[in-house]
Design a protein around this motif. Structure first.
Motif, PDB file in Angstrom:
ATOM      1  N   ILE A  92      56.065  31.792  28.540  1.00 38.61           N
ATOM      2  CA  ILE A  92      56.455  32.910  29.411  1.00 38.61           C
ATOM      3  C   ILE A  92      54.677  33.141  29.826  1.00 38.61           C
ATOM      4  N   VAL A  93      54.512  33.215  31.200  1.00 35.68           N
ATOM      5  CA  VAL A  93      53.566  33.769  31.891  1.00 35.68           C
ATOM      6  C   VAL A  93      53.537  34.784  32.692  1.00 35.68           C
ATOM      7  N   ASN A  94      52.823  35.469  33.158  1.00 37.84           N
ATOM      8  CA  ASN A  94      52.919  36.209  34.431  1.00 37.84           C
ATOM      9  C   ASN A  94      53.080  35.648  35.585  1.00 37.84           C
ATOM     10  N   ASP A  95      54.076  36.131  36.511  1.00 36.33           N
ATOM     11  CA  ASP A  95      54.457  35.586  37.506  1.00 36.33           C
ATOM     12  C   ASP A  95      53.402  34.831  38.552  1.00 36.33           C
ATOM     13  N   ALA A  96      52.493  35.965  38.607  1.00 38.40           N
ATOM     14  CA  ALA A  96      51.249  35.443  39.601  1.00 38.40           C
ATOM     15  C   ALA A  96      50.461  34.284  39.014  1.00 38.40           C
ATOM     16  N   VAL A  97      50.372  34.329  37.852  1.00 37.16           N
ATOM     17  CA  VAL A  97      49.857  33.239  36.955  1.00 37.16           C
ATOM     18  C   VAL A  97      50.556  31.900  37.372  1.00 37.16           C
ATOM     19  N   MET A  98      51.902  31.744  37.199  1.00 40.07           N
ATOM     20  CA  MET A  98      52.637  30.510  37.251  1.00 40.07           C
ATOM     21  C   MET A  98      52.580  30.086  38.691  1.00 40.07           C
ATOM     22  N   GLN A  99      52.580  31.084  39.926  1.00 39.82           N
ATOM     23  CA  GLN A  99      52.409  30.471  41.185  1.00 39.82           C
ATOM     24  C   GLN A  99      50.975  29.758  41.331  1.00 39.82           C
ATOM     25  N   ALA A 100      50.088  30.622  40.846  1.00 39.07           N
ATOM     26  CA  ALA A 100      48.546  30.096  40.728  1.00 39.07           C
ATOM     27  C   ALA A 100      48.409  28.656  40.266  1.00 39.07           C
ATOM     28  N   VAL A 101      49.080  28.643  39.098  1.00 34.79           N
ATOM     29  CA  VAL A 101      48.903  27.342  38.443  1.00 34.79           C
ATOM     30  C   VAL A 101      49.505  25.971  39.323  1.00 34.79           C
ATOM     31  N   GLY A 102      50.581  26.549  40.131  1.00 35.87           N
ATOM     32  CA  GLY A 102      51.609  25.474  41.084  1.00 35.87           C
ATOM     33  C   GLY A 102      50.385  25.349  42.211  1.00 35.87           C
ATOM     34  N   ALA A 103      49.615  26.214  42.674  1.00 34.84           N
ATOM     35  CA  ALA A 103      48.840  25.916  43.852  1.00 34.84           C
ATOM     36  C   ALA A 103      47.367  25.409  43.430  1.00 34.84           C
ATOM     37  N   TYR A 104      46.973  25.426  42.335  1.00 30.51           N
ATOM     38  CA  TYR A 104      45.925  25.035  41.847  1.00 30.51           C
ATOM     39  C   TYR A 104      45.473  23.530  42.214  1.00 30.51           C
ATOM     40  N   HIS A 105      44.449  23.050  42.931  1.00 31.50           N
ATOM     41  CA  HIS A 105      43.720  21.747  42.692  1.00 31.50           C
ATOM     42  C   HIS A 105      42.251  21.561  42.398  1.00 31.50           C
ATOM     43  N   SER A 120      47.980  38.899  41.056  1.00 32.27           N
ATOM     44  CA  SER A 120      46.386  38.282  41.350  1.00 32.27           C
ATOM     45  C   SER A 120      46.240  37.690  39.968  1.00 32.27           C
ATOM     46  N   ALA A 121      45.625  36.412  40.139  1.00 27.78           N
ATOM     47  CA  ALA A 121      44.996  35.680  38.915  1.00 27.78           C
ATOM     48  C   ALA A 121      43.919  34.747  39.469  1.00 27.78           C
ATOM     49  N   LEU A 122      43.197  34.290  38.422  1.00 26.83           N
ATOM     50  CA  LEU A 122      42.149  33.446  38.639  1.00 26.83           C
ATOM     51  C   LEU A 122      42.256  32.094  37.891  1.00 26.83           C
ATOM     52  N   VAL A 129      43.339  33.168  34.303  1.00 30.31           N
ATOM     53  CA  VAL A 129      42.905  34.652  33.776  1.00 30.31           C
ATOM     54  C   VAL A 129      43.756  35.395  34.470  1.00 30.31           C
ATOM     55  N   PRO A 130      44.870  36.196  34.120  1.00 28.15           N
ATOM     56  CA  PRO A 130      45.576  37.038  34.708  1.00 28.15           C
ATOM     57  C   PRO A 130      44.832  38.162  35.066  1.00 28.15           C
ATOM     58  N   LEU A 131      45.090  38.863  36.292  1.00 32.92           N
ATOM     59  CA  LEU A 131      44.244  40.005  36.933  1.00 32.92           C
ATOM     60  C   LEU A 131      45.012  41.010  37.416  1.00 32.92           C
ATOM     61  N   GLU A 132      44.625  42.153  37.534  1.00 28.87           N
ATOM     62  CA  GLU A 132      45.255  43.417  37.960  1.00 28.87           C
ATOM     63  C   GLU A 132      44.349  43.802  39.270  1.00 28.87           C
ATOM     64  N   LEU A 133      44.177  43.143  40.245  1.00 26.50           N
ATOM     65  CA  LEU A 133      43.326  43.479  41.217  1.00 26.50           C
ATOM     66  C   LEU A 133      44.019  44.643  42.180  1.00 26.50           C
ATOM     67  N   GLY A 134      45.346  44.779  41.924  1.00 24.02           N
ATOM     68  CA  GLY A 134      46.168  45.530  42.716  1.00 24.02           C
ATOM     69  C   GLY A 134      45.560  47.280  42.110  1.00 24.02           C
ATOM     70  N   GLU A 135      45.174  47.442  40.880  1.00 24.27           N
ATOM     71  CA  GLU A 135      44.598  48.730  40.391  1.00 24.27           C
ATOM     72  C   GLU A 135      43.317  49.045  41.003  1.00 24.27           C
ATOM     73  N   LEU A 136      42.619  48.394  41.614  1.00 25.69           N
ATOM     74  CA  LEU A 136      41.376  48.743  42.459  1.00 25.69           C
ATOM     75  C   LEU A 136      41.745  49.855  43.578  1.00 25.69           C
ATOM     76  N   ARG A 137      40.795  50.681  43.449  1.00 27.36           N
ATOM     77  CA  ARG A 137      40.881  51.945  44.437  1.00 27.36           C
ATOM     78  C   ARG A 137      40.252  51.221  46.010  1.00 27.36           C
ATOM     79  N   TYR A 138      41.112  51.747  46.871  1.00 26.59           N
ATOM     80  CA  TYR A 138      41.024  51.309  48.281  1.00 26.59           C
ATOM     81  C   TYR A 138      41.670  52.179  49.234  1.00 26.59           C
ATOM     82  N   GLU A 139      40.704  52.934  50.001  1.00 24.75           N
ATOM     83  CA  GLU A 139      41.149  53.834  51.120  1.00 24.75           C
ATOM     84  C   GLU A 139      42.024  54.974  50.610  1.00 24.75           C
ATOM     85  N   GLY A 140      41.547  55.533  49.196  1.00 23.41           N
ATOM     86  CA  GLY A 140      42.088  56.729  48.849  1.00 23.41           C
ATOM     87  C   GLY A 140      43.298  56.414  48.058  1.00 23.41           C
TER      88      GLY A 140
END
Length: 232
Positions: A92-105, A120-122, A129-140
């Motif tokens: 089991i991995v985060n869904d963004a991680v799974m997509q990222a692994v598939g796209a990685y080259h 988000s993932a790096l 590396v799972p990320l939560e970039l959606g938590e960053l503040r942006y335009e209020g």
């Protein structure tokens, strides 16, 4: 080895057996529990042959599975015995991680999933590396509030696209990524793509789920993926 890939979403759960034409989609909802999910999948999976399972989970995942229930599904995901439910070894991995692994080259890649929220993932040298970039503040508000589905509905497509084109390249530069992959259901709305950016495909999650097992270089068990390392 046949890998069943289960990509869990708030509206649909996508199923595939990697390397075959087997594909299916079942509905999910904001009250779907893991037991509900297994019951809904059972009729489809009864006719499918597979050896192991990869699950893309829409939430935080630790070394032993989900550590928090997702905001777009029901409860009961933390501590659920997926291996027993499927009767097969499960990763089991985060869904963004799974997509990222598939796209990685290769190199260092940043993945941003433009869907209901912001996945988000790096990935760097097969370290995920799972990320939560959606938590960053942006335009209020949060970044998710702007580039997720609610932001698209509130801003309209033109202003939403401008926001994505403002944020995505900046995140790639900040994380020193060689390239950026935009995935998720709304990625195709970004055209033309910014520099050093690619659009992910519908098969990325399937390929990612396949790679979690296929690329292992040591005997496979249900708790480790030797070739791919996941930072909890």
């Amino acid at each position: 080895m046949r890998v069943l890939v289960v990509d869990i979403g708030g509206s649909h759960i996508k199923l595939a057996v990697a390397g075959t034409e087997l594909r299916a989609t079942v509905d999910s909802a904001n009250d779907t529990t893991p037991t509900d999910m297994v019951m809904r999948l059972s009729s489809t999976l009864a006719d499918w042959s597979y050896d192991v399972v990869s699950v893309g989970y829409p939430g935080h995942v630790g070394s032993s599975g989900p550590i928090k229930d997702p905001g777009n599904l029901g409860s009961g995901w933390v501590g659920f015995d997926f291996a027993q439910a499927f009767g097969k070894p499960v990763r089991i991995v985060n869904d963004a991680v799974m997509q990222a692994v598939g796209a990685y080259h290769g190199g260092r890649m940043l993945f941003l999933g433009l869907g209901t929220g912001l996945g988000s993932a790096l990935v760097s040298e097969r370290v995920m590396v799972p990320l939560e970039l959606g938590e960053l503040r942006y335009e209020g508000g949060s970044l998710t509030d702007t580039v997720g589905r609610k932001g698209l509905d509130r801003l309209g497509e033109a202003r939403w696209r401008d926001a994505v084109l403002d944020v995505a390249p900046a995140l790639r530069r900040a994380l020193l990524a060689d390239y950026l992959v935009l995935g998720g259901g709304n990625a195709s709305r970004i055209n033309p793509l910014p520099e050093h950016t690619e659009c992910g495909g519908n098969e990325d999650a399937i390929e990612g789920g396949h790679r979690l097992w296929r690329d292992a270089v040591e005997p496979i068990d249900s708790t480790s993926s030797p070739f791919w390392s996941v930072v909890p």
